[in-house]
Write a protein that holds these residues in place. Structure first.
Motif, mmCIF file in Angstrom:
data_model
loop_
_atom_site.group_PDB
_atom_site.id
_atom_site.type_symbol
_atom_site.label_atom_id
_atom_site.label_comp_id
_atom_site.label_asym_id
_atom_site.label_seq_id
_atom_site.Cartn_x
_atom_site.Cartn_y
_atom_site.Cartn_z
ATOM 1 N N LEU A 90 -13.288 3.781 -6.997
ATOM 2 C CA LEU A 90 -13.041 2.351 -7.083
ATOM 3 C C LEU A 90 -11.578 2.168 -7.473
ATOM 4 O O LEU A 90 -11.137 2.689 -8.498
ATOM 5 N N THR A 91 -10.826 1.449 -6.643
ATOM 6 C CA THR A 91 -9.410 1.206 -6.908
ATOM 7 C C THR A 91 -9.177 -0.283 -7.058
ATOM 8 O O THR A 91 -9.634 -1.070 -6.228
ATOM 9 N N ALA A 92 -8.506 -0.662 -8.124
ATOM 10 C CA ALA A 92 -8.108 -2.057 -8.358
ATOM 11 C C ALA A 92 -6.593 -2.097 -8.362
ATOM 12 O O ALA A 92 -5.943 -1.223 -8.941
ATOM 13 N N SER A 93 -6.028 -3.102 -7.714
ATOM 14 C CA SER A 93 -4.574 -3.208 -7.684
ATOM 15 C C SER A 93 -4.145 -4.659 -7.815
ATOM 16 O O SER A 93 -4.873 -5.576 -7.433
ATOM 17 N N VAL A 94 -2.966 -4.839 -8.380
ATOM 18 C CA VAL A 94 -2.352 -6.163 -8.516
ATOM 19 C C VAL A 94 -0.947 -6.056 -7.952
ATOM 20 O O VAL A 94 -0.164 -5.200 -8.360
ATOM 21 N N GLU A 95 -0.651 -6.926 -7.016
ATOM 22 C CA GLU A 95 0.683 -6.988 -6.417
ATOM 23 C C GLU A 95 1.353 -8.264 -6.892
ATOM 24 O O GLU A 95 0.733 -9.319 -6.930
ATOM 25 N N ASP A 96 2.619 -8.157 -7.289
ATOM 26 C CA ASP A 96 3.368 -9.353 -7.687
ATOM 27 C C ASP A 96 4.786 -9.274 -7.130
ATOM 28 O O ASP A 96 5.167 -8.283 -6.529
ATOM 29 N N GLY A 97 5.553 -10.332 -7.335
ATOM 30 C CA GLY A 97 6.888 -10.439 -6.756
ATOM 31 C C GLY A 97 8.011 -9.904 -7.614
ATOM 32 O O GLY A 97 9.179 -10.030 -7.252
ATOM 33 N N ASP A 98 7.704 -9.303 -8.751
ATOM 34 C CA ASP A 98 8.737 -8.751 -9.625
ATOM 35 C C ASP A 98 9.051 -7.317 -9.198
ATOM 36 O O ASP A 98 8.159 -6.473 -9.184
ATOM 37 N N PRO A 99 10.292 -7.002 -8.861
ATOM 38 C CA PRO A 99 10.613 -5.657 -8.376
ATOM 39 C C PRO A 99 10.687 -4.590 -9.473
ATOM 40 O O PRO A 99 10.706 -3.399 -9.157
ATOM 41 N N ARG A 100 10.721 -4.984 -10.746
ATOM 42 C CA ARG A 100 10.842 -3.992 -11.824
ATOM 43 C C ARG A 100 9.543 -3.214 -11.978
ATOM 44 O O ARG A 100 8.482 -3.798 -12.177
#
Length: 169
Positions: A90-100
């Motif tokens: 089971l893989t959970a991921s969060v993508e956001d717009g911060d490049p750091r």
């Protein structure tokens, strides 16, 4: 055959068993008012997939990653939450717009250490629009949790009428 919308398989029939290649994704914002509904949605999807025992820890891990995205990139930043279940992982991921990219500095370094502790593996990856932080847990098979308390083995009125003597030590 119609393939369910959360199925990532090639459409092959699964006689006698449900498809275990599942995916769920949702786009939202990193603001605090979106955090609780996203956490509940993640937990609900995991329960729907019969992964009840993993629902709360994974939902808390996703909530931590969303909180981190809010702290570092602000409330107006868009994010995407994705769950994938292969039947084994089971893989959970969060993508956001911060490049750091985040780094785990010490074992007690905030919620990222907690996410690392609850998972078998975790990582981060730069994207064209920001980054993705993910974590994976091993899940061998669906886990059922009793949702209704079973009745007692001996009716209460019988137990009160025929008490069992307890030996004194």
């Amino acid at each position: 055959m119609t393939v369910p919308p959360d199925c990532m398989c090639t459409g092959r029939p699964h006689p006698g068993r449900p498809c275990q290649d599942r995916r769920y994704a949702v786009a939202s914002y990193t603001s605090p008012e979106h955090l609780a509904p996203l956490r509940r949605t993640v937990a609900a999807h995991l329960r729907h997939w019969r992964l009840d025992l993993h629902a709360e820890p994974v939902a808390r891990g996703v909530a931590e990653l969303l909180s981190r995205a809010h702290r570092h990139s602000g409330p107006d930043n868009r994010c995407a939450v994705e769950l994938r279940w292969s039947g084994r992982h089971l893989t959970a991921s969060v993508e956001d717009g911060d490049p750091r990219l985040p780094r785990l500095r010490t074992a007690g370094d905030s919620g990222l250490a907690w996410v690392a502790a609850l998972s078998d593996s975790w990582g981060t990856c730069a994207t064209a629009d920001g980054k993705v932080i993910w974590f994976t847990r091993s899940v061998r098979a669906p886990q059922n949790v009793f949702r209704v308390v079973p009745p007692p083995l001996v009716p209460l009125d019988t137990a009160l009428l025929d008490p069992v003597p307890v030996p004194l030590a």
